[in-house]
Design a protein around this motif. Structure first.
Motif, PDB file in Angstrom:
ATOM      1  N   VAL A   2       0.839  -1.201   0.000  1.00 41.65           N
ATOM      2  CA  VAL A   2       0.000   0.000   0.000  1.00 41.65           C
ATOM      3  C   VAL A   2       0.873   1.251   0.000  1.00 41.65           C
ATOM      4  O   VAL A   2       0.633   2.197  -0.753  1.00 41.65           O
ATOM      5  N   LEU A   3       1.896   1.246   0.837  1.00 44.24           N
ATOM      6  CA  LEU A   3       2.763   2.430   0.939  1.00 44.24           C
ATOM      7  C   LEU A   3       3.545   2.650  -0.356  1.00 44.24           C
ATOM      8  O   LEU A   3       3.924   3.780  -0.664  1.00 44.24           O
TER       9      LEU A   3
ATOM     10  N   ALA B  73       2.155   2.162  -3.133  1.00 40.36           N
ATOM     11  CA  ALA B  73       1.084   2.448  -4.098  1.00 40.36           C
ATOM     12  C   ALA B  73       0.967   1.354  -5.147  1.00 40.36           C
ATOM     13  O   ALA B  73       0.706   1.620  -6.320  1.00 40.36           O
TER      14      ALA B  73
ATOM     15  N   THR C 145       4.058   9.463   9.004  1.00 44.42           N
ATOM     16  CA  THR C 145       3.567   9.651   7.634  1.00 44.42           C
ATOM     17  C   THR C 145       3.152   8.339   6.983  1.00 44.42           C
ATOM     18  O   THR C 145       2.219   8.307   6.184  1.00 44.42           O
ATOM     19  N   ASP C 146       3.831   7.242   7.324  1.00 44.66           N
ATOM     20  CA  ASP C 146       3.418   5.959   6.755  1.00 44.66           C
ATOM     21  C   ASP C 146       2.018   5.582   7.223  1.00 44.66           C
ATOM     22  O   ASP C 146       1.208   5.071   6.451  1.00 44.66           O
TER      23      ASP C 146
ATOM     24  N   GLN D 284      -0.318   7.668   8.042  1.00 50.81           N
ATOM     25  CA  GLN D 284      -1.271   8.544   7.364  1.00 50.81           C
ATOM     26  C   GLN D 284      -1.495   8.094   5.928  1.00 50.81           C
ATOM     27  O   GLN D 284      -2.629   8.130   5.423  1.00 50.81           O
ATOM     28  N   ALA D 285      -0.431   7.642   5.276  1.00 47.64           N
ATOM     29  CA  ALA D 285      -0.580   7.158   3.899  1.00 47.64           C
ATOM     30  C   ALA D 285      -1.470   5.919   3.878  1.00 47.64           C
ATOM     31  O   ALA D 285      -2.331   5.769   3.003  1.00 47.64           O
TER      32      ALA D 285
ATOM     33  N   LEU E  25      -3.783   5.166   6.001  1.00 45.53           N
ATOM     34  CA  LEU E  25      -5.158   5.606   6.257  1.00 45.53           C
ATOM     35  C   LEU E  25      -5.746   6.323   5.049  1.00 45.53           C
ATOM     36  O   LEU E  25      -6.927   6.149   4.729  1.00 45.53           O
ATOM     37  N   ALA E  26      -4.926   7.124   4.399  1.00 48.16           N
ATOM     38  CA  ALA E  26      -5.407   7.850   3.218  1.00 48.16           C
ATOM     39  C   ALA E  26      -5.879   6.871   2.153  1.00 48.16           C
ATOM     40  O   ALA E  26      -6.750   7.182   1.348  1.00 48.16           O
ATOM     41  N   ALA E  27      -5.311   5.659   2.180  1.00 47.51           N
ATOM     42  CA  ALA E  27      -5.707   4.643   1.202  1.00 47.51           C
ATOM     43  C   ALA E  27      -7.035   3.995   1.564  1.00 47.51           C
ATOM     44  O   ALA E  27      -7.587   3.237   0.776  1.00 47.51           O
TER      45      ALA E  27
ATOM     46  N   ARG F   8      -2.715   5.389  20.550  1.00 49.45           N
ATOM     47  CA  ARG F   8      -3.214   6.775  20.640  1.00 49.45           C
ATOM     48  C   ARG F   8      -3.125   7.470  19.291  1.00 49.45           C
ATOM     49  O   ARG F   8      -4.041   8.160  18.856  1.00 49.45           O
TER      50      ARG F   8
ATOM     51  N   VAL G  32      -5.741   6.005  16.856  1.00 48.50           N
ATOM     52  CA  VAL G  32      -7.094   6.466  17.174  1.00 48.50           C
ATOM     53  C   VAL G  32      -7.283   7.927  16.756  1.00 48.50           C
ATOM     54  O   VAL G  32      -8.293   8.291  16.149  1.00 48.50           O
ATOM     55  N   ALA G  33      -6.307   8.748  17.078  1.00 49.67           N
ATOM     56  CA  ALA G  33      -6.424  10.171  16.745  1.00 49.67           C
ATOM     57  C   ALA G  33      -6.492  10.384  15.239  1.00 49.67           C
ATOM     58  O   ALA G  33      -7.025  11.389  14.774  1.00 49.67           O
ATOM     59  N   HIS G  34      -5.971   9.442  14.482  1.00 52.33           N
ATOM     60  CA  HIS G  34      -6.017   9.573  13.023  1.00 52.33           C
ATOM     61  C   HIS G  34      -7.170   8.806  12.407  1.00 52.33           C
ATOM     62  O   HIS G  34      -7.242   8.659  11.189  1.00 52.33           O
ATOM     63  N   GLY G  35      -8.054   8.294  13.250  1.00 54.26           N
ATOM     64  CA  GLY G  35      -9.303   7.783  12.703  1.00 54.26           C
ATOM     65  C   GLY G  35      -9.486   6.286  12.719  1.00 54.26           C
ATOM     66  O   GLY G  35     -10.513   5.792  12.258  1.00 54.26           O
TER      67      GLY G  35
ATOM     68  N   LEU H 147      -5.769   7.342  -5.476  1.00 54.39           N
ATOM     69  CA  LEU H 147      -5.294   6.743  -4.232  1.00 54.39           C
ATOM     70  C   LEU H 147      -3.763   6.696  -4.210  1.00 54.39           C
ATOM     71  O   LEU H 147      -3.141   6.960  -3.168  1.00 54.39           O
TER      72      LEU H 147
ATOM     73  N   VAL I  68      -1.448   8.443  -1.423  1.00 50.23           N
ATOM     74  CA  VAL I  68      -0.419   7.750  -0.638  1.00 50.23           C
ATOM     75  C   VAL I  68       0.914   8.492  -0.746  1.00 50.23           C
ATOM     76  O   VAL I  68       1.605   8.721   0.261  1.00 50.23           O
TER      77      VAL I  68
ATOM     78  N   ALA J 237       0.786  11.743   1.245  1.00 47.61           N
ATOM     79  CA  ALA J 237       0.847  11.502   2.687  1.00 47.61           C
ATOM     80  C   ALA J 237       2.266  11.193   3.133  1.00 47.61           C
ATOM     81  O   ALA J 237       2.692  11.572   4.226  1.00 47.61           O
ATOM     82  N   ARG J 238       3.020  10.518   2.267  1.00 51.63           N
ATOM     83  CA  ARG J 238       4.403  10.164   2.616  1.00 51.63           C
ATOM     84  C   ARG J 238       5.380  11.278   2.293  1.00 51.63           C
ATOM     85  O   ARG J 238       6.591  11.125   2.467  1.00 51.63           O
TER      86      ARG J 238
ATOM     87  N   ASP K 292     -10.271  17.577  17.140  1.00 53.06           N
ATOM     88  CA  ASP K 292     -10.097  16.136  16.997  1.00 53.06           C
ATOM     89  C   ASP K 292     -11.243  15.439  17.735  1.00 53.06           C
ATOM     90  O   ASP K 292     -11.175  15.211  18.942  1.00 53.06           O
TER      91      ASP K 292
ATOM     92  N   LEU L 177     -12.157  12.488  17.448  1.00 57.58           N
ATOM     93  CA  LEU L 177     -11.850  11.082  17.725  1.00 57.58           C
ATOM     94  C   LEU L 177     -11.238  10.920  19.103  1.00 57.58           C
ATOM     95  O   LEU L 177     -11.548   9.988  19.834  1.00 57.58           O
ATOM     96  N   SER L 178     -10.351  11.846  19.471  1.00 55.19           N
ATOM     97  CA  SER L 178      -9.708  11.790  20.789  1.00 55.19           C
ATOM     98  C   SER L 178     -10.245  12.839  21.739  1.00 55.19           C
ATOM     99  O   SER L 178      -9.794  12.927  22.872  1.00 55.19           O
TER     100      SER L 178
ATOM    101  N   PRO M 261      -6.930  11.374   7.989  1.00 52.12           N
ATOM    102  CA  PRO M 261      -6.564  10.890   6.646  1.00 52.12           C
ATOM    103  C   PRO M 261      -7.564   9.864   6.126  1.00 52.12           C
ATOM    104  O   PRO M 261      -8.007   8.988   6.870  1.00 52.12           O
ATOM    105  N   GLY M 262      -7.916   9.996   4.868  1.00 45.71           N
ATOM    106  CA  GLY M 262      -8.849   9.072   4.238  1.00 45.71           C
ATOM    107  C   GLY M 262     -10.286   9.559   4.260  1.00 45.71           C
ATOM    108  O   GLY M 262     -11.129   9.032   3.548  1.00 45.71           O
ATOM    109  N   ARG M 263     -10.561  10.557   5.082  1.00 43.85           N
ATOM    110  CA  ARG M 263     -11.946  11.058   5.158  1.00 43.85           C
ATOM    111  C   ARG M 263     -12.115  12.263   4.234  1.00 43.85           C
ATOM    112  O   ARG M 263     -11.155  12.901   3.828  1.00 43.85           O
TER     113      ARG M 263
END
Lengths: 577, 577
Positions: A178-179, A181, A207-208, A210-211, A213-215, A230, A233-236, B5, B9, B12-13, B29, B31-32, B322-324
């Protein structure tokens, strides 16, 4: 269906008696985060229809002041790790209060592809346990191994489109893909957009993360630390706390759970051997452990029920409330729930730790899955004096890379005979992976430390995720004896020593599962483990540990039929340094 | 899609610049449950891909320390109440930070059936505002009225099957039907099992509430008190706090929200007149009101975003992660958010309270919807000396039943001429409902108190939910003038007095909506309201109040084209006592 609903409405309004009433229980109300005074719960068909006092029912379950919680939900589990077929798995977990599982049939999928998943769906249809599934995202787990099947994005979304019980995409283990792509991996994520997509990202942060999650990934059950949880969770992400037989992360991750973010956590067992499921339990064991570590019991039960239900959009369960499934768990100690009576879909399915009712045999349709082109030997030709051994870490899936010197003497294991032999005295054992799906003749060779085997060998056709035959050996000949015995059984676990088979656990379904009672299989596993211990093995669940040494998507050094894999580099690497 | 996508990715990286970066905002945030230090939010296409520092982007939005919240979600709204077409509604609410609505097109459905809903889907396609829909459950709202259409369970599930934007079943207003186990209503609930089913159960508690829930309903937005909300939440409902133009329940219900149960609450506007949407706002106004009343701001914003998203299984929004979706609202005061910059789907769509971009005209396809068989007069023959008048309650949908004596004198309104005429001196006004869909000639006659009209009449083709022509009159002849003017306009709002039309608001789309700017329509409504006030009317939003007097599913006394309805008995009742 409207008839059932009409009956439900009339019962709720007191105009007709319920099918069943659970009388006088203190309901764990995960919606308002409280425990009620003793009350009755009325059930019609598979559903709860009312909570109240002096409710009438044709059948009664006396709670006598016990707590009544929603049925527990295992947010991520591989049934195959229990070594028994789905119906037999249900026998094991229902008495522990687990009434719903979200399972990933990726073990059988690696052996039999879509047909294996269809078999799991058939074998889990109509059980007292609600078996939901995620489509296995990574079959094979990597390009660095030979599996029995390869599943494309089209195969996977086809499963979800055909089967309402297939909720989404299972753990996307190929996070390096995924990272990077990789279009094939991204195509799977695109296909499942809008549905639950489970993640698998051990140690992936910053950043990995987030990438990833972005996917489109939505959950993770591989957190190693509270900080990692933590951040996730904070990133979703929804984070599933995991306590698998060989991956015990619950206590490390638990400090991340707070009143503010608890709704973003659930529990999963991932992989549990049958003995642990029977003796320790399933999600109930995780609730006890979490409460024991300081988590509020109602919060813990909420994580074990409502949170998992909401994550997977299971609107019909997760709380003791009218309209939801009558999946109910009765227990006496809120701080250490040990389920006594368990209801699933409105019927009592377990009592006093025992599953009630007969078990239909698993469906047929799984043919032979052992097709090996045998080599003469599992010996490894010596091509250097120093090797990269895999370092086994107790209760973890991650391994270390351990540089070790081979013996320099002229005897067995020495340089003179040209063989890189095991050196049991230094706990430097030989690890092999023999391809078993399509007779390629592939054998991967490596070393491992941490097993402590002094003699003989263990072999298993359970070898994540491709499930080739993996052996760990203090003696190369015994490795071959054990591996051949596994194949002769049609799959299973074997201990051999002195040229003879000492113990076997036949796993005739795809080389992964047995259609025998979990008690019987657990006893067989125990006998095999005793045989292994008699040979010096000092790992708690040696076959489970062995099975994960072939999984090249968890750092840092693993072995497949292609050879030794540097997981961080996601590439093959030479055994010899 | 995999290309987008892959780009996401890589961004994000840090390997590629983002399409857009919101720079230096304090992220709320949800979520948190915290507010972050200033950071950047990177966007690719419609999605957020990363949060971090010094992120690169081809376009930049400077937040300058402003708060960055997820776009607000209106959990239940009837676009038609804004009196403008969907694209025009978007113009009104986007500047207030509402980027997603879950709408129930049941007004147009009552006029035009499935074709009306299909028109709303077409008219809301491709807007900056995400317009999701629920299939209107109760068309007509009751058997006690004549609507323009009748929708069956098959019609409704067909909509959901054909359109991904139709999420579930809209408010099941016919709770008496559900409680009576009416097979037609239960069939709708069965058809939508597993999908979101919205409820509508004002004051329904105890066993009736449980029966309603047992039938499958999942939410409610009609709570009148905090106790009612607590009971609904504890029994499994998501409660939408509502602050509609004429149903202001937020402050009464808010005390039910606690740290423990806040996740079970969201916000909805239900029905807001265009002027209120423009001046006061949408969900943002409710957040401000809730915070002002003591709710923690992050909790309030969580209810306005994540909670609604999770209730409706909108996995792609509800948090800045990320991703939303990059639906983002920027504002300076956390305790009183007044959106400045608003992004929807990664683009800036509003700034400083103004919607950016041009508005395409609404699609055509809505033909004439006024088919009235006119009677000679709207006078009511006197059949007694005492009547049941509908008692209007300010800012509430519920009404009271007010027994009133008719004048005994010989003059206008007296017994002598055989007419039960309005008595403006006692604020006893005549209410009529003229059927307008199929020329039945039906006219429902009643009385109402609370409007204060001293002369003239108001008429409207917006008359929930069947949208016949409703009139309130201090003079029977002006009632007819106003009603005929409404029909001549093809639908709309009219004020008449002294035999002449004083003000009009043409609503040419199904008699419900205009395809004009919300500012223009709000100004027209204001002129009409001023005209009404000049005639003595003392109701805040008289046309909105009038429109709900025809809705026979909200207690306790209402009027339809069939006649006066005792809602508690769910039956017609005589005007005369």
């Amino acid at each position: 269906m409207t008839d059932v609903l009409a009956h439900a409405v009339r019962v709720a309004r007191g105009a007709e008696p319920a099918d069943l009433v659970v009388r006088g229980g203190r309901v764990v109300d995960v919606l308002s985060q409280r425990v009620t005074e003793p009350c009755d719960v009325a059930v019609v068909g598979e559903r709860i229809v009312a909570l109240g006092h002096d409710l009438r029912g044709r059948e009664t379950v006396e709670a006598r002041g016990a707590y009544v919680a929603p049925g527990f939900i295992d947010a991520h589990v591989h049934i195959e790790s229990s070594l028994v077929a789905p119906g037999r798995f249900a026998e094991a977990v229902l008495p522990h209060g687990t009434t719903t599982i979200v399972s990933d049939p990726h073990e059988i999928a690696n052996v039999l592809g879509v047909a294996g998943i269809e078999w799991m769906l058939a074998a889990s249809s109509g059980l007292d346990l609600s078996v939901l599934m995620m489509a296995p995202a990574c079959v094979p787990a990597s390009p660095l191994e030979t599996a029995g099947a390869r599943l494309t994005a089209a195969d996977l979304i086809g499963l979800a489109d055909r089967h309402a019980r297939v909720l989404g995409l299972a753990e996307m283990m190929n996070y390096p893909g995924v990272l990077a792509a990789d279009p094939d991996e991204l195509a799977k994520l695109v296909a499942f957009a809008g549905r639950p997509i489970d993640g698998h990202a051990p140690g992936v942060v910053a950043t990995d993360l987030q990438a990833y999650l972005a996917a489109g990934v939505a959950s993770d059950h591989e957190c190693l630390t509270a900080d990692e949880a933590r951040e996730k969770v904070a990133h979703g992400m929804t984070v599933f706390l995991r306590e698998a037989t060989n991956a015990r992360n619950l206590l490390d991750v638990l400090p991340a759970v707070t009143t503010a973010n608890a709704r973003r956590f659930a529990f999963c067992t991932d992989d549990r051997v049958p003995g642990e499921l029977l003796d320790d339990g399933s999600i109930d064991a995780m609730v006890r452990m979490a409460v024991d570590a300081g988590l509020d019991p109602v919060t813990a039960i909420t994580m074990a029920t409502l949170n998992a239900a909401e994550h997977y959009n299971l609107r019909d369960r997760g709380a003791v409330a009218p309209g939801r499934r009558a999946d109910l768990v009765l227990f006496d100690d809120l701080r250490a729930p040990r389920p006594d009576t368990v209801l699933a879909g409105g019927r009592v399915v377990a009592r006093g730790g025992e599953h009630l009712g007969d078990q239909a045999p698993a469906p047929g349709g799984v043919g032979p899955t052992m097709d090996v082109a045998w080599r003469d030997t599992l010996e490894l030709a010596r091509a250097g004096d120093r090797v990269k051994a895999i370092g086994l870490i107790a209760d973890q899936l991650v391994t270390t890379a351990e540089p070790r010197d081979l013996a320099s003497g002229a005897g067995a294991g020495g340089a003179a005979n040209g063989i890189a032999a095991p050196q049991p005295d230094e706990d430097l054992l030989r690890l092999s992976v023999v391809e078993r799906h399509r007779a390629t003749g592939n054998v991967g060779h490596g070393f491992v430390t941490g097993f402590g085997l002094r003699a003989g060998a263990l072999a298993s056709s359970v070898a994540h995720d491709s499930h080739n035959i993996v052996t760990v050996a203090a003696d190369d000949r015994d490795a071959m004896v054990a591996a051949r015995a596994v194949a002769d059984l049609g799959g299973g676990l074997v201990v051999a020593a002195g040229g003879e088979v000492r113990a076997t656990v036949p796993l005739e379904i795809a080389g992964l599962m047995a259609d025998r009672s979990p008690h019987a299989v657990a006893a067989e596993v125990q006998r095999a483990e005793t045989a292994a211990r008699d040979l010096g093995c000092r790992v708690g669940a040696p076959f489970m540990a062995l099975s994960f040494l072939a999984l090249p998507v968890i750092p840092s050094l693993k072995l497949t039929d292609h050879g030794l894999v540097d997981v961080d580099a996601f590439a093959l690497t030479d055994v010899f340094i």
